[in-house]
Design an enzyme around this catalytic site. Structure first.
Site, PDB file in Angstrom:
ATOM      1  N   LYS A  97     -25.662  -6.236 -32.881  1.00 17.32           N
ATOM      2  CA  LYS A  97     -26.718  -7.143 -32.656  1.00 17.32           C
ATOM      3  C   LYS A  97     -26.848  -8.384 -31.809  1.00 17.32           C
ATOM      4  O   LYS A  97     -27.383  -8.836 -30.948  1.00 17.32           O
ATOM      5  CB  LYS A  97     -27.227  -7.475 -33.917  1.00 17.32           C
ATOM      6  N   THR A  98     -25.592  -9.117 -32.315  1.00 13.80           N
ATOM      7  CA  THR A  98     -25.708 -10.586 -31.609  1.00 13.80           C
ATOM      8  C   THR A  98     -25.105 -10.156 -30.272  1.00 13.80           C
ATOM      9  O   THR A  98     -25.618 -11.104 -29.343  1.00 13.80           O
ATOM     10  CB  THR A  98     -24.509 -11.514 -32.390  1.00 13.80           C
ATOM     11  N   GLN A 102     -31.818  -4.162 -44.394  1.00 14.42           N
ATOM     12  CA  GLN A 102     -30.996  -5.421 -44.556  1.00 14.42           C
ATOM     13  C   GLN A 102     -32.010  -6.416 -45.057  1.00 14.42           C
ATOM     14  O   GLN A 102     -31.637  -7.624 -45.043  1.00 14.42           O
ATOM     15  CB  GLN A 102     -30.159  -5.898 -43.495  1.00 14.42           C
ATOM     16  N   GLU A 132     -32.758 -11.398 -36.664  1.00 16.60           N
ATOM     17  CA  GLU A 132     -33.313 -11.280 -38.265  1.00 16.60           C
ATOM     18  C   GLU A 132     -34.594 -11.138 -38.249  1.00 16.60           C
ATOM     19  O   GLU A 132     -35.114 -11.756 -39.398  1.00 16.60           O
ATOM     20  CB  GLU A 132     -32.425 -12.517 -38.885  1.00 16.60           C
TER      21      GLU A 132
END
Length: 754
Positions: A56-57, A276, A246
């Site tokens: 993701k990052t 999450q 997020e």
DNA sequence: GGGTCCCCGTTTTTT
DNA sequence: ACGGGGACCC
């Protein structure tokens, strides 16, 4: 601190390469097809559903780099929002390595830090001065308590804390007092919760202060006001590309904030994972991610499912578990190319919490002997109290550990007190800070004095400090109190006059010395007092990096996390919430029992939704591991000093049997893999769980000189255990017979020659 | 203004 | 069990 955002639009931006067709795009190399799609789909709304460990990052940073390198936008036309300072820092660093120092000009930060910047620019639009203070939760609750008491409410029946929570939730939803539905808080505070909310906001305004929620809520108020339409349009035009990390954790206020800013260019890319989402209890709205496609019509949804972190067994176990949730967007983690095969997920039943800790630490020691560094092992618990048993066992066995979470540096009492002094210096109208330290250290200014000040302050509508000054001109106070108060006010005036003259660190040191606060702790004989003096020193030292006290105070308010500089090899203990975003080779998940995990309160409060969030928490826990997961559950547990027998967590049954290996002590637990498909509960068949044989300590006890030079027979002193005699030394571990605390193993750096 | 006793709550936490 | 906070008394 410099403010890169004030540089505005005229910074030269030299992209390293002049674009020529076809432009080389080396930064795209090594991305898998989905990641690449997520990076290259720059136009229009994009939702990237990225499962745990799917890069993701990397996608976020590469996307930003891609936009900049291909000159789709200039740095100050990009907005990148994260939740934590850590994530923001990480992203900034990674962008900087990819594109160089121009990265500094991207609007990159947490929702709150960006909110603060906007608000400082436009504070007057919501009746604040741009140097407003940011209150911490202590201040909020004290303020609310005052308001509730003024309303003659019983603050035991309705606690300021609960009211604070209610107000925060309203703010999370973008609701100002006028927008709250009157009936919403029900009978809370005698039906006056909304009214109190209004009073609270008024009071904050007169204090020239904001709480955390306000940092966003005020921005929203400004943007939503037709009178400021030009201003909003300015920002809408500015932000060509918006990136959000997020996204599953955003609340409604944040969602509205983003939607307003994205309305013109509509190039908003949100990255998140509905599986999450574990922060609904503090206002996060899973709905934001679930209805992204409706909110942003024409959105592209990209799923990142290729996992680069965990073994296939771990992924299958996690996937099997999370499949029990409903209302998911749906995603399946696939083992990526880099992950090797591994062991099944270990599930282990134990007798009680002590055995659980023993078993875990034993396994840790075994793993360490087999070559896994301690820093690659973590115990992830549901609730903070669970760490204690592990700490004790780790201390006894001499295994270094760190507890992540808990009280942070800036939350310590002595630090908050010191900061209150600084706040009064920079902002004399900060009544809350002034109240906090007016009689700290004790100087004989008690309730009576404070009361008189409050009366005058209210009557004249002036801040407490000013009321204090006026009070000293009257005969109302006893001469002694008056003298003391005058001296204190004089001190503050003097310290204030040093602002900008004396370096901040020196000023801070002077203040804490002269007011007697440091002396107070130095005189304190209680354990921990020296530590506090040390912390105060550290605080003063940390001020070296700042060139204004105001800048420091903002840092304290917004950047609560103090980076752990210790790079020593230690086991980590933390809550499941605290582990989000981290990864370890080996993860231990203790306490999988009904009532503990899923937690009783989560089940009671929110029924099905609560349970599903607990399940996501379990999913987060399992997916933290690269190679190895060990789940434990105990038959008996002491909770609030009461023994309770407990049933294995329902989550255990939800793990796919083929991925799980149940092991047990001494035939403690049959396990469904070998026996029936039915997991017995402790209550159903208590006779099956006979107490296991005691664990035998098999660690060798060579008698030698330790790395630190200690050897058997030496007298030593330990902070926690007191004096003792060394029985054996092995490397840096010592076995010591303490005079009072019994025999324990400790690391030699924790003891001094006694 | 300071000390003592009783009662309450005790999931998760960033900013 | 245990700590924090408030009420109550000196």
């Amino acid at each position: 601190m410099s403010d890169p955002f004030d540089l505005d639009d005229d910074i030269p931006f030299d992209a390293p390469a002049t674009p020529a067709a076809p432009m080389p795009t080396p930064w795209l190399e090594g991305l898998n097809p989905e990641q690449r799609l997520a990076v290259e789909t720059t136009e229009g709304p994009v939702l990237v559903l990225s499962g745990a460990g799917t890069g993701k990052t990397r996608v976020l940073t590469t996307r930003l780099a891609h936009i900049l390198m291909t000159r789709r936008a200039r740095p100050w036309e990009c907005l990148a929002v994260t939740f934590t300072n850590k994530a923001a820092r990480e992203m900034r660093e990674r962008i900087a390595t990819m594109i160089g120092p121009v990265a500094e000009n991207v609007w990159l930060g947490t929702f709150h830090s960006l909110g603060v910047r906007l608000l400082r620019r436009h504070a007057e639009l919501v009746g604040l001065n741009s140097n407003f203070t940011i209150l911490d939760t202590d201040d909020q609750e004290r303020l609310l308590k005052q308001l509730m008491e003024a309303e003659k409410l019983d603050t035991k029946k309705w606690t300021p804390r609960a009211l604070s929570g209610t107000i925060q939730r309203w703010k999370d939803r973008g609701l100002t007092p006028a927008k709250v539905d009157g009936g919403e808080a029900g009978e809370f505070a005698g039906g006056r919760a909304v009214q109190l909310y209004g009073q609270y906001q008024d009071r904050l305004r007169t204090l020239n202060a904001c709480d955390f929620g306000d940092l966003l809520l005020h921005c929203l108020t400004i943007f939503q006001d037709q009178a400021n339409a030009d201003l909003l349009e300015d920002y809408q035009r500015r932000f060509h590309y918006i990136l959000v990390d997020e996204y599953q954790d955003t609340n409604i206020a944040q969602y509205l904030w983003l939607r307003l800013l994205a309305r013109k260019h509509k190039n908003i890319c949100c990255v998140g994972d509905d599986d999450q989402s574990i922060y609904s209890w503090r206002g996060a709205e899973v709905g934001n991610i679930l209805k992204f496609e409706q909110d942003f019509p024409g959105a592209t949804v990209i799923r990142l499912e290729s996992n680069y972190r965990s073994t296939p067994q771990i992924l299958a176990a996690a996937s099997g578990l999370i499949a029990h949730n409903t209302g998911r967007l749906g995603k399946t983690l696939r083992p990526g190319p880099a992950t090797g095969n591994g062991d099944k997920v270990m599930v282990r039943g134990v007798w009680d919490g002590d055995e659980e800790a023993r078993v875990v630490v034993e396994e840790m020691e075994a793993l360490q002997r087999a070559g896994t560094p301690l820093s690659q092992m973590a115990v992830l618990v549901r609730a903070g109290f669970q760490t204690r048993a592990f700490e004790e066992r780790l201390i006894t066995c001499g295994v270094p550990y760190r507890v992540i979470g808990g009280l942070r540096f800036y939350e310590r009492q002595e630090i908050r007190d010191a900061i209150a002094y600084f706040r009064v210096i920079t902002q004399p109208a900060d009544d809350l800070a002034f109240e906090r330290i007016i009689n700290l250290p004790k100087r004989g200014l008690g309730d009576a004095t404070l009361q008189a000040m409050h009366v005058l302050s209210r009557a004249q509508s002036v801040p407490l400090v000013e009321a204090a000054r006026l009070l000293c001109e009257t005969d109302e106070l006893k001469p002694k109190a008056r003298g003391t108060l005058l001296r204190l006010l004089g001190d503050f005036a003097r310290w204030r006059s040093l602002l900008g003259v004396m370096p901040v660190a020196e000023l801070a040191g002077t203040v804490l010395d002269e007011c007697g606060y440091v002396a107070m702790w130095k005189a304190d004989k209680a354990t921990g007092a020296e530590g506090r003096v040390e912390n105060l020193k550290e605080l003063v030292g940390s001020l070296e990096e700042f060139d204004s006290l105001g800048g420091f105070l903002e840092h304290v308010a917004l950047v609560m996390d103090a980076e752990d500089k210790l790079n020593t090899d230690r086991v980590s203990l933390m809550t499941l919430h605290g582990a989000k975003g981290l990864e370890f080779d080996c993860v231990f998940l203790p306490g999988w029992e009904e009532g503990v995990f899923p937690h009783q309160r989560a089940l009671g409060d929110n029924g099905q939704a609560g349970l599903e969030e607990e399940r996501r928490l379990a999913y987060v826990g399992i997916t933290r591991a690269r190679k190895r997961v060990t789940i434990l559950f105990a038959a008996n547990r002491r909770i609030y000093n009461q023994w309770q027998s407990s049933a294995p967590s329902r989550f255990l049954e939800e793990l796919p049997p083929s991925q799980v290996e149940v092991t047990s002590h001494q035939g403690l637990f049959g396990g469904r893999n070998t026996e029936s498909s039915n997991w017995g509960t402790w209550n159903d068949a208590p006779q099956r769980w006979a107490k296991p044989a005691p664990v035998i300590d098999v660690t060798p006890h060579p008698s030698a000189t330790s790395a630190g030079g200690f050897q058997a027979g030496d007298r030593v002193f330990h902070q926690k255990f007191g004096y003792g005699k060394v029985l054996a030394a092995d490397g840096n571990k010592l076995e010591i017979a303490f005079d009072k605390a019994g025999t324990k193993k400790v690391i030699d750096s924790f003891v001094t020659a006694g």
